[in-house]
Write a protein that holds these residues in place. Structure first.
Motif, short mmCIF file in Angstrom:
data_model
loop_
_atom_site.label_atom_id
_atom_site.label_comp_id
_atom_site.label_asym_id
_atom_site.label_seq_id
_atom_site.Cartn_x
_atom_site.Cartn_y
_atom_site.Cartn_z
N TYR A 33 34.62 35.72 22.17
CA TYR A 33 35.70 35.31 22.91
C TYR A 33 35.50 36.46 24.07
N TRP A 34 35.66 37.70 23.60
CA TRP A 34 35.69 38.77 24.57
C TRP A 34 34.42 38.98 25.32
N VAL A 35 33.16 38.41 24.64
CA VAL A 35 31.93 38.68 25.33
C VAL A 35 31.92 37.63 26.55
N ALA A 36 32.32 36.45 26.12
CA ALA A 36 32.47 35.24 26.93
C ALA A 36 33.21 35.82 28.21
N MET A 37 34.19 36.16 28.11
CA MET A 37 35.21 36.78 29.12
C MET A 37 34.74 37.94 29.88
N ALA A 38 33.83 38.68 29.29
CA ALA A 38 33.14 39.80 29.91
C ALA A 38 31.97 39.14 31.01
N ILE A 39 31.43 38.16 30.53
CA ILE A 39 30.46 37.48 31.05
C ILE A 39 31.03 36.70 32.26
N VAL A 40 32.21 35.98 32.11
CA VAL A 40 32.79 35.17 33.26
C VAL A 40 33.47 36.18 34.15
N PHE A 41 34.21 37.34 34.16
CA PHE A 41 34.39 38.36 35.00
C PHE A 41 33.08 39.02 35.68
N ALA A 42 31.97 39.31 34.79
CA ALA A 42 30.92 39.84 35.57
C ALA A 42 30.29 38.85 36.63
N PHE A 43 30.36 37.52 36.41
CA PHE A 43 30.06 36.62 37.79
C PHE A 43 31.22 36.64 38.62
N GLN A 44 32.32 36.49 37.89
CA GLN A 44 33.45 36.31 39.13
C GLN A 44 33.53 37.54 40.21
N VAL A 45 33.28 38.63 39.83
CA VAL A 45 33.50 39.81 40.89
C VAL A 45 32.59 39.62 42.09
N PRO A 46 31.38 39.36 41.87
CA PRO A 46 30.53 39.44 42.90
C PRO A 46 30.89 38.00 43.61
N VAL A 69 47.86 43.38 46.13
CA VAL A 69 46.84 44.48 45.45
C VAL A 69 45.44 43.56 45.32
N ARG A 70 44.42 44.30 45.90
CA ARG A 70 43.21 44.00 45.67
C ARG A 70 42.39 44.89 45.00
N PHE A 71 41.33 44.41 43.96
CA PHE A 71 40.65 45.32 43.30
C PHE A 71 39.65 44.21 42.66
N PRO A 72 38.30 44.83 42.34
CA PRO A 72 37.51 45.46 43.54
C PRO A 72 37.11 44.51 44.47
N TRP A 73 36.40 45.29 45.54
CA TRP A 73 35.93 44.39 46.63
C TRP A 73 36.85 43.38 47.23
N ASP A 74 38.02 43.78 47.32
CA ASP A 74 38.98 42.97 48.01
C ASP A 74 39.49 41.79 47.30
N ILE A 75 39.35 41.69 45.96
CA ILE A 75 39.65 40.52 45.12
C ILE A 75 41.26 40.84 44.92
N GLY A 83 42.09 33.24 36.68
CA GLY A 83 40.59 33.29 36.08
C GLY A 83 40.85 33.15 34.32
N PHE A 84 41.47 34.16 33.79
CA PHE A 84 41.74 34.42 32.40
C PHE A 84 42.29 33.26 31.88
N SER A 85 43.48 32.76 32.51
CA SER A 85 43.91 31.67 32.02
C SER A 85 43.27 30.09 32.05
N MET A 86 42.40 29.74 33.02
CA MET A 86 41.57 28.50 33.19
C MET A 86 40.53 28.80 31.88
N VAL A 87 39.93 30.06 31.97
CA VAL A 87 38.72 30.02 30.94
C VAL A 87 39.22 30.01 29.43
#
Length: 107
Positions: A33-46, A69-75, A83-87
């Motif tokens: 689960y946590w690896v999947a979340m890391a992958i999701v967030f790795a794509f979500q950031v850019p 509050v925006r972090f990183p890159w103005d997100i 995103g956490f909730s949906m996934v």
């Protein structure tokens, strides 16, 4: 607290409550689960970063409805909460339905 922020926080609290009190899939205790979340967030950031960058936004948020509050890159941080909730809800449902199908086939 702004509306978008309140709803984002509520979505996380409800997601965790659904897991702990109803579905009980145990996903929070698994590395998968946590690896999947890391992958999701790795794509979500850019992607989200490009969509919400303040220098040339594709998506514009009304700051009156968010924390600002925006972090990183103005997100907006609320995007990560939603995103956490949906996934997480999707994974929990998938795991639960998969178990039901397996139980029906064997029982």
């Amino acid at each position: 607290m702004p509306e978008y922020t309140i709803l984002a926080v509520l979505s996380v609290l409800l997601t965790v409550a659904v897991e702990r009190l109803w579905l009980r899939t145990g996903i929070f205790g698994t590395a998968k689960y946590w690896v999947a979340m890391a992958i999701v967030f790795a794509f979500q950031v850019p992607v989200d970063g490009w969509l919400t960058k303040l220098s040339a936004p594709v998506v514009i948020y009304d700051e009156a409805f968010s924390s600002g509050v925006r972090f990183p890159w103005d997100i907006p941080v609320e995007d990560f909460l939603f995103g956490f909730s949906m996934v997480t809800l999707t994974i929990m449902t998938w795991v639960r339905l998969g178990r039901r199908t397996t139980d029906e086939e064997t029982g």
